[in-house]
Scaffold this motif. Structure first.
Motif, PDB file in Angstrom:
ATOM      1  N   ASP A   1       0.840  -1.049  -0.062  1.00 41.64           N
ATOM      2  CA  ASP A   1       0.053  -0.111  -0.042  1.00 41.64           C
ATOM      3  C   ASP A   1       0.945   1.348  -0.042  1.00 41.64           C
ATOM      4  OD1 ASP A   1      -2.400  -1.396  -0.117  1.00 41.64           O
ATOM      5  OD2 ASP A   1      -2.389  -1.316   2.220  1.00 41.64           O
ATOM      6  N   ASP A   2       2.221   1.334   0.496  1.00 43.77           N
ATOM      7  CA  ASP A   2       2.929   2.209   0.468  1.00 43.77           C
ATOM      8  C   ASP A   2       3.736   2.475  -0.724  1.00 43.77           C
ATOM      9  OD1 ASP A   2       2.610   3.116   3.351  1.00 43.77           O
ATOM     10  OD2 ASP A   2       3.827   1.112   3.537  1.00 43.77           O
ATOM     11  N   SER A   3       3.601   1.497  -1.838  1.00 45.60           N
ATOM     12  CA  SER A   3       4.339   1.739  -3.097  1.00 45.60           C
ATOM     13  C   SER A   3       3.905   3.064  -3.950  1.00 45.60           C
ATOM     14  CB  SER A   3       3.821   0.309  -4.083  1.00 45.60           C
ATOM     15  OG  SER A   3       4.552   0.550  -5.243  1.00 45.60           O
ATOM     16  N   GLY A   4       4.907   3.623  -4.501  1.00 41.48           N
ATOM     17  CA  GLY A   4       4.668   4.986  -5.111  1.00 41.48           C
ATOM     18  C   GLY A   4       4.788   6.153  -4.293  1.00 41.48           C
ATOM     19  N   LYS A   5       4.908   6.099  -3.046  1.00 43.93           N
ATOM     20  CA  LYS A   5       5.096   7.031  -1.969  1.00 43.93           C
ATOM     21  C   LYS A   5       6.592   7.522  -2.174  1.00 43.93           C
ATOM     22  CE  LYS A   5       1.465   6.356   1.168  1.00 43.93           C
ATOM     23  NZ  LYS A   5       1.157   5.642   2.700  1.00 43.93           N
ATOM     24  N   GLU A   6       6.848   8.734  -1.748  1.00 40.88           N
ATOM     25  CA  GLU A   6       8.015   9.334  -1.356  1.00 40.88           C
ATOM     26  C   GLU A   6       7.877   9.961   0.033  1.00 40.88           C
ATOM     27  OE1 GLU A   6       9.312  12.498  -4.335  1.00 40.88           O
ATOM     28  OE2 GLU A   6       8.893  11.198  -6.048  1.00 40.88           O
ATOM     29  N   PHE A   7       8.920   9.320   0.512  1.00 43.23           N
ATOM     30  CA  PHE A   7       9.118   9.529   2.012  1.00 43.23           C
ATOM     31  C   PHE A   7      10.118  10.437   2.266  1.00 43.23           C
ATOM     32  CE2 PHE A   7       7.411   5.230   1.520  1.00 43.23           C
ATOM     33  CZ  PHE A   7       6.431   5.261   2.273  1.00 43.23           C
ATOM     34  N   TYR A   8       9.756  11.592   3.297  1.00 44.99           N
ATOM     35  CA  TYR A   8      10.534  12.533   3.810  1.00 44.99           C
ATOM     36  C   TYR A   8      11.169  12.228   5.017  1.00 44.99           C
ATOM     37  CZ  TYR A   8       9.392  14.727  -0.517  1.00 44.99           C
ATOM     38  OH  TYR A   8       9.268  14.760  -1.909  1.00 44.99           O
ATOM     39  N   LEU A   9      12.535  11.882   5.228  1.00 44.09           N
ATOM     40  CA  LEU A   9      13.094  11.333   6.533  1.00 44.09           C
ATOM     41  C   LEU A   9      13.812  12.523   7.301  1.00 44.09           C
ATOM     42  CD1 LEU A   9      15.181   8.467   4.642  1.00 44.09           C
ATOM     43  CD2 LEU A   9      13.098   8.437   5.671  1.00 44.09           C
ATOM     44  N   THR A  10      13.509  12.309   8.565  1.00 42.15           N
ATOM     45  CA  THR A  10      14.131  13.151   9.769  1.00 42.15           C
ATOM     46  C   THR A  10      14.412  12.122  10.510  1.00 42.15           C
ATOM     47  OG1 THR A  10      11.897  13.364  10.768  1.00 42.15           O
ATOM     48  CG2 THR A  10      12.538  15.000   9.444  1.00 42.15           C
ATOM     49  N   ALA A  11      15.578  12.540  11.444  1.00 43.03           N
ATOM     50  CA  ALA A  11      15.964  11.381  12.425  1.00 43.03           C
ATOM     51  C   ALA A  11      16.548  12.130  13.753  1.00 43.03           C
ATOM     52  CB  ALA A  11      16.890  10.451  11.887  1.00 43.03           C
ATOM     53  N   SER A  12      16.026  11.901  14.900  1.00 43.74           N
ATOM     54  CA  SER A  12      16.859  12.509  16.169  1.00 43.74           C
ATOM     55  C   SER A  12      17.324  11.245  16.784  1.00 43.74           C
ATOM     56  CB  SER A  12      15.917  13.275  17.066  1.00 43.74           C
ATOM     57  OG  SER A  12      14.755  12.233  17.457  1.00 43.74           O
ATOM     58  N   ASP A  13      16.774   9.993  16.591  1.00 44.35           N
ATOM     59  CA  ASP A  13      17.354   8.754  16.759  1.00 44.35           C
ATOM     60  C   ASP A  13      17.324   7.815  15.824  1.00 44.35           C
ATOM     61  OD1 ASP A  13      17.537   9.262  19.832  1.00 44.35           O
ATOM     62  OD2 ASP A  13      15.297   9.036  19.679  1.00 44.35           O
ATOM     63  N   ALA A  14      18.429   6.897  15.813  1.00 44.29           N
ATOM     64  CA  ALA A  14      18.397   5.603  14.673  1.00 44.29           C
ATOM     65  C   ALA A  14      17.174   5.072  14.519  1.00 44.29           C
ATOM     66  CB  ALA A  14      19.696   5.076  14.974  1.00 44.29           C
ATOM     67  N   TYR A  15      16.721   4.694  13.557  1.00 48.57           N
ATOM     68  CA  TYR A  15      15.739   3.594  13.171  1.00 48.57           C
ATOM     69  C   TYR A  15      16.019   2.957  11.852  1.00 48.57           C
ATOM     70  CZ  TYR A  15      13.744   7.485  10.332  1.00 48.57           C
ATOM     71  OH  TYR A  15      13.317   8.523   9.554  1.00 48.57           O
ATOM     72  N   ASN A  16      15.078   1.883  11.772  1.00 45.49           N
ATOM     73  CA  ASN A  16      14.909   1.256  10.483  1.00 45.49           C
ATOM     74  C   ASN A  16      14.005   1.435   9.791  1.00 45.49           C
ATOM     75  OD1 ASN A  16      17.197  -0.003  11.116  1.00 45.49           O
ATOM     76  ND2 ASN A  16      16.688  -1.970  11.646  1.00 45.49           N
ATOM     77  N   ILE A  17      13.910   1.227   8.565  1.00 40.76           N
ATOM     78  CA  ILE A  17      12.588   1.338   7.597  1.00 40.76           C
ATOM     79  C   ILE A  17      12.842  -0.110   6.931  1.00 40.76           C
ATOM     80  CG2 ILE A  17      11.424   2.210   5.481  1.00 40.76           C
ATOM     81  CD1 ILE A  17      12.777   4.663   6.226  1.00 40.76           C
ATOM     82  N   THR A  18      11.843  -0.795   7.321  1.00 40.11           N
ATOM     83  CA  THR A  18      12.051  -2.412   6.689  1.00 40.11           C
ATOM     84  C   THR A  18      11.055  -2.525   5.520  1.00 40.11           C
ATOM     85  OG1 THR A  18      12.209  -3.052   9.032  1.00 40.11           O
ATOM     86  CG2 THR A  18      11.446  -4.801   7.352  1.00 40.11           C
ATOM     87  N   LEU A  19      11.775  -2.972   4.321  1.00 39.62           N
ATOM     88  CA  LEU A  19      10.978  -3.232   3.075  1.00 39.62           C
ATOM     89  C   LEU A  19      10.341  -4.636   3.091  1.00 39.62           C
ATOM     90  CD1 LEU A  19      14.353  -2.042   1.091  1.00 39.62           C
ATOM     91  CD2 LEU A  19      12.432  -0.653   1.332  1.00 39.62           C
ATOM     92  N   PRO A  20       9.439  -4.658   2.233  1.00 35.72           N
ATOM     93  CA  PRO A  20       8.862  -5.992   2.045  1.00 35.72           C
ATOM     94  C   PRO A  20       9.985  -7.040   1.673  1.00 35.72           C
ATOM     95  CG  PRO A  20       7.598  -4.337   0.915  1.00 35.72           C
ATOM     96  CD  PRO A  20       8.816  -3.770   1.364  1.00 35.72           C
ATOM     97  N   THR A  21       9.628  -8.275   2.145  1.00 33.23           N
ATOM     98  CA  THR A  21      10.697  -9.575   2.046  1.00 33.23           C
ATOM     99  C   THR A  21       9.993 -10.327   1.385  1.00 33.23           C
ATOM    100  OG1 THR A  21      10.375 -10.042   4.097  1.00 33.23           O
ATOM    101  CG2 THR A  21      12.140  -8.801   3.636  1.00 33.23           C
TER     102      THR A  21
END
Length: 147
Positions: free
Chosen positions: A32-52
């Protein structure tokens, strides 16, 4: 109704807008997220998990933009196994760590946007054949790494 959809998308005041969203914490992406453009900010490290596995259907696509002057912590695009192929262009060139990404047909598992990534740097991922294909641009050597 079909006519409502056509009227909404034919309006000169709206046109066809891209799907965009901000991310500032861990997230698992799906179809459902396909086609989206994501704008990233980070105050702490994190993962974005891709479909597998079986959730990787041909044509899934995501684009990730750094949305602040420099990330406060690393953001990892995690594929779960060495199935990411491609390179990231670097605007600043030396003889060290240029064009991070896969090498000689060997994929990587993670693409990491580090704290030196600049606002406007991006990574784009598209799926095909159960794998991810990457392209992108960064202004600074070492701002993007892989593992």
């Amino acid at each position: 109704m079909r006519s409502d959809y056509l009227n909404e998308n034919s309006s000169s005041s709206y046109g066809f807008q891209k799907k965009v969203a901000g991310i500032g914490a861990a997230k698992t992406l799906n179809g459902d997220d396909s086609g989206k453009e994501f704008y990233l900010t980070a105050s702490d490290a994190y993962n974005i998990t891709l479909p597998t596995g079986g959730d990787i259907v041909n044509g899934l696509n995501y684009k990730f933009w750094v949305a602040e002057g420099a990330l406060g912590a690393a953001v990892t695009l995690a594929a779960g196994s060495a199935i990411v192929f491609g390179k990231v262009n670097e605007g600043e060139v030396d003889t060290g760590d240029d064009a991070p990404g896969s090498s000689a047909g060997t994929g990587v598992s993670n693409v990491i946007l580090g704290t030196t990534a600049d606002k406007g740097d991006f990574i784009e991922l598209v799926s095909y054949g159960g794998e991810w294909y990457m392209s992108g641009q960064t202004a600074v050597d070492g701002a993007v790494t892989t593992s």
